[in-house]
Design a protein around this motif. Structure first.
Motif, PDB file in Angstrom:
ATOM      1  N   CYS A 218       0.733  -1.192   0.104  1.00 28.03           N
ATOM      2  CA  CYS A 218       0.173   0.182  -0.386  1.00 28.03           C
ATOM      3  C   CYS A 218       0.667   1.051   0.209  1.00 28.03           C
ATOM      4  N   THR A 219       2.204   0.936  -0.128  1.00 34.57           N
ATOM      5  CA  THR A 219       2.709   2.663  -0.138  1.00 34.57           C
ATOM      6  C   THR A 219       3.036   2.296  -1.972  1.00 34.57           C
TER       7      THR A 219
ATOM      8  N   PRO B 237      -9.580   2.971   3.917  1.00 33.10           N
ATOM      9  CA  PRO B 237     -11.205   2.258   2.676  1.00 33.10           C
ATOM     10  C   PRO B 237     -10.346   2.509   1.611  1.00 33.10           C
ATOM     11  N   HIS B 238      -9.080   2.725   1.687  1.00 32.42           N
ATOM     12  CA  HIS B 238      -8.960   3.199  -0.576  1.00 32.42           C
ATOM     13  C   HIS B 238      -7.548   1.962  -0.519  1.00 32.42           C
ATOM     14  N   THR B 239      -7.041   1.275   0.833  1.00 38.01           N
ATOM     15  CA  THR B 239      -5.759   0.453   0.316  1.00 38.01           C
ATOM     16  C   THR B 239      -6.567  -0.568  -0.129  1.00 38.01           C
ATOM     17  N   ILE B 240      -5.956  -1.164  -1.739  1.00 40.12           N
ATOM     18  CA  ILE B 240      -6.471  -2.465  -2.169  1.00 40.12           C
ATOM     19  C   ILE B 240      -6.137  -3.739  -1.823  1.00 40.12           C
TER      20      ILE B 240
ATOM     21  N   THR C 232      -3.215   6.435  -4.095  1.00 45.33           N
ATOM     22  CA  THR C 232      -4.079   7.502  -4.120  1.00 45.33           C
ATOM     23  C   THR C 232      -4.667   6.965  -2.485  1.00 45.33           C
ATOM     24  N   GLU C 233      -4.333   7.408  -1.601  1.00 41.24           N
ATOM     25  CA  GLU C 233      -4.198   7.543   0.155  1.00 41.24           C
ATOM     26  C   GLU C 233      -4.956   5.576   0.243  1.00 41.24           C
TER      27      GLU C 233
ATOM     28  N   CYS D 201      -0.758  10.768  -1.674  1.00 43.78           N
ATOM     29  CA  CYS D 201      -0.486   9.736  -3.062  1.00 43.78           C
ATOM     30  C   CYS D 201       0.600   9.905  -3.018  1.00 43.78           C
ATOM     31  N   SER D 202       1.272   8.999  -4.146  1.00 43.23           N
ATOM     32  CA  SER D 202       2.733   9.265  -3.890  1.00 43.23           C
ATOM     33  C   SER D 202       3.003   8.440  -5.622  1.00 43.23           C
TER      34      SER D 202
END
Length: 253
Positions: free
Chosen positions: A141-142, A169-172, A194-195, A202-203
């Motif tokens: 998630c990074t 809530p946006h973690t895949i 994205t979050e 975002c990164s």
């Protein structure tokens, strides 16, 4: 618990290492009793060892009585070749990338199923950034973590895919979705988030290569990707190529 290592045959060195090993990412502040428990040592033994490590500046006792890792251990850790070489090689290119973007820039490597952050330059924008030098975060998630995971051995990928936990809530957390994303990262040469680790952040991240090997990942953290995505990717790729070239030519150390 760090593990019960107390044994009549245990050397002083092993007990000392057990005390230091009681600390980790989720146990940064420990009382004497907690150190003894996690190291598997009697409290009097732990107390004697802790006192000696404090005198060596390997641990520091806070006003509230808890102990934290001291500067001496940190300085020794920075001597590890993977850190010194990459940090020295990356520093000028990270400075250029920061100057061009004014965003938080960091470089990281994979440590089993986590990403280890070796260096960070904080951006001017008010973006929540949880990474710190020496900290470890999940690969999945990074931005830098996804780059490293995309180029990790199959057994590492399998282990990560079986333990996807939501950080926001946006973690895949769907293995199939993440697997497709890793394939796209290998194809396009960069990753985005994205979050997924922190709300409001975002990164973009790209691989640092030495020959055919991905040895690290270089990332940028911004409030939003928006229309600057292509520009940020290009800037990061130029910086990463410079780091890889420096490492390949052995101009560090």
């Amino acid at each position: 618990m760090a593990g019960n290592t107390n044994s009549p045959r245990q050397s002083v060195a092993a007990r000392t290492l057990a005390v230091i090993g009681a600390f980790d990412d989720t146990h940064r502040f420990l009382t004497l009793t907690e150190i003894a428990e996690r190291a598997g040592l009697p409290v009097p033994t732990a107390h004697r060892l802790v006192r000696e490590i404090v005198a060596w500046h390997g641990l520091v006792r806070r006003p509230d009585g808890a102990y934290v890792i001291g500067r001496r251990l940190w300085d020794v850790g920075l001597l590890a070749p993977i850190q010194t070489g990459l940090r020295e090689a990356a520093s000028p290119f990270m400075q250029d990338l920061y100057a061009a973007t004014l965003a938080t820039v960091h470089i990281a490597v994979r440590e089993d199923t986590q990403v280890l952050y070796l260096e960070r330059m904080s951006g001017r924008a008010s973006v929540p950034v949880v990474s710190r030098v020496g900290s470890r975060l999940p690969l999945y998630c990074t931005g830098v973590g996804k780059v490293l995971l995309a180029h990790a051995p199959d057994d590492v990928v399998r282990r990560v895919l079986t333990d996807l936990r939501p950080q926001t809530p946006h973690t895949i957390v769907a293995p199939g979705t993440l697997t497709r994303q890793l394939s796209q990262i290998r194809q396009h040469g960069y990753a985005t988030t994205t979050e997924e680790m922190t709300l409001g952040a975002c990164s973009i991240a790209v691989p640092v290569r030495v020959g055919d090997d991905v040895v690290a990942a270089l990332g940028i953290v911004v409030p939003t990707l928006g229309r600057n995505r292509a520009t940020l990717v290009a800037a990061a790729q130029v910086a990463a190529a410079g780091v890889g070239r420096t490492l390949s030519q052995g101009r560090v150390g």
